[in-house]
Scaffold this motif. Structure first.
Motif, short mmCIF file in Angstrom:
data_model
loop_
_atom_site.label_atom_id
_atom_site.label_comp_id
_atom_site.label_asym_id
_atom_site.label_seq_id
_atom_site.Cartn_x
_atom_site.Cartn_y
_atom_site.Cartn_z
N ALA A 78 36.24 28.79 84.84
CA ALA A 78 37.00 27.54 84.82
C ALA A 78 36.08 26.36 85.11
N SER A 79 36.60 25.15 84.88
CA SER A 79 35.80 23.95 85.12
C SER A 79 35.96 23.41 86.53
N GLU A 80 36.62 24.17 87.41
CA GLU A 80 36.75 23.79 88.81
C GLU A 80 36.54 25.04 89.68
N PRO A 81 36.15 24.87 90.94
CA PRO A 81 35.95 26.02 91.83
C PRO A 81 37.24 26.82 91.98
N GLN A 82 37.07 28.10 92.28
CA GLN A 82 38.21 29.00 92.45
C GLN A 82 37.99 29.85 93.70
N GLU A 83 38.97 29.85 94.60
CA GLU A 83 38.87 30.71 95.77
C GLU A 83 39.41 32.10 95.42
N PHE A 84 38.65 33.12 95.79
CA PHE A 84 39.04 34.51 95.59
C PHE A 84 39.36 35.14 96.93
N ARG A 85 40.44 35.86 97.00
CA ARG A 85 40.69 36.75 98.13
C ARG A 85 39.94 38.04 97.85
N LEU A 86 39.39 38.65 98.88
CA LEU A 86 38.58 39.84 98.71
C LEU A 86 39.35 41.08 99.12
N PRO A 87 39.26 42.15 98.34
CA PRO A 87 39.88 43.40 98.78
C PRO A 87 39.11 43.94 99.98
N PRO A 88 39.76 44.74 100.81
CA PRO A 88 39.01 45.29 101.95
C PRO A 88 37.90 46.21 101.48
N ALA A 89 36.77 46.13 102.15
CA ALA A 89 35.67 47.06 101.89
C ALA A 89 36.01 48.38 102.58
N ARG A 90 35.28 49.41 102.21
CA ARG A 90 35.47 50.72 102.83
C ARG A 90 35.31 50.61 104.35
N ALA A 91 35.98 51.46 105.07
CA ALA A 91 35.98 51.43 106.55
C ALA A 91 34.56 51.29 107.10
N GLY A 92 34.41 50.36 108.04
CA GLY A 92 33.13 50.15 108.70
C GLY A 92 32.16 49.29 107.92
N ARG A 93 32.58 48.77 106.79
CA ARG A 93 31.71 47.96 105.94
C ARG A 93 32.22 46.53 105.86
N TYR A 124 36.17 34.05 99.25
CA TYR A 124 34.91 33.49 98.75
C TYR A 124 35.26 32.42 97.73
N LEU A 125 34.68 31.25 97.89
CA LEU A 125 34.88 30.14 96.95
C LEU A 125 33.78 30.22 95.90
N VAL A 126 34.19 30.47 94.66
CA VAL A 126 33.25 30.59 93.55
C VAL A 126 33.22 29.26 92.80
N ALA A 127 32.03 28.72 92.64
CA ALA A 127 31.86 27.45 91.93
C ALA A 127 32.31 27.59 90.48
N ASP A 128 32.55 26.46 89.85
CA ASP A 128 32.92 26.48 88.43
C ASP A 128 31.79 27.11 87.61
N ARG A 129 32.21 27.90 86.64
CA ARG A 129 31.30 28.58 85.70
C ARG A 129 30.19 29.35 86.42
N ALA A 130 30.59 30.11 87.41
CA ALA A 130 29.62 30.90 88.19
C ALA A 130 30.09 32.34 88.34
N ILE A 131 29.15 33.21 88.63
CA ILE A 131 29.43 34.62 88.90
C ILE A 131 28.82 34.96 90.25
N VAL A 132 29.57 35.72 91.03
CA VAL A 132 29.14 36.14 92.36
C VAL A 132 29.20 37.67 92.42
N ALA A 133 28.23 38.29 93.06
CA ALA A 133 28.26 39.73 93.32
C ALA A 133 28.17 39.93 94.83
N LEU A 134 29.12 40.66 95.36
CA LEU A 134 29.14 41.01 96.77
C LEU A 134 28.90 42.50 96.88
#
Length: 137
Positions: A78-93, A124-134
């Motif tokens: 998108a042409s504007e930032p987008q906030e993503f909710r994150l799924p829980p990581a595996r226990a202890g991570r 995590y707030l992802v900037a416009d036209r960006a990709i994030v890897a966690l």
């Protein structure tokens, strides 16, 4: 491009030799891939205006060399930032930032073991036209 190739080389889940089906091939613990909208609901595949998508890959499904990690990719076209909710990581991570294509060189792709903790766990707030890897290890 070199950084992206090196990142792919670190994780067997990115070099799979079979089609991802969204289910576990060996046990009911986790799926090989899970898809999400930014609010963790199912993606709106039928919406031509949807410009944000997340997917989760599990290293336990990395083929011949399974490893205990998870990768979460957040894509905002998108042409504007987008906030993503994150799924829980595996226990202890916890999720840590490995890649953010909006950041300047040197901060965009972090070396293995130097992934950055998140400022706001669970989002995590992802900037416009960006990709994030966690990554969660």
């Amino acid at each position: 491009v070199r950084k992206a190739v090196a990142f792919r080389g670190r994780y067997g889940a990115l070099r799979g030799r079979y089609f991802l089906l969204g289910k576990d091939h060996s046990s009911p613990a986790s799926a090989d891939i899970a898809w999400y909208a930014p609010d963790l609901s199912p993606p709106r595949w039928e919406d031509p205006e949807a410009r944000a998508l997340a997917y989760l890959l599990d290293g336990l499904h990395a083929g011949q060399a399974p490893e205990d990690y998870q990768l979460l990719f957040l894509s905002n076209m998108a042409s504007e930032p987008q906030e993503f909710r994150l799924p829980p990581a595996r226990a202890g991570r916890r999720w840590r930032r490995a890649v953010d294509t909006n950041l300047p060189p040197g901060e965009d792709f972090l070396k293995e073991g130097r992934e950055a903790p998140l400022a706001a766990p669970g989002r995590y707030l992802v900037a416009d036209r960006a990709i994030v890897a966690l990554v969660a290890r």
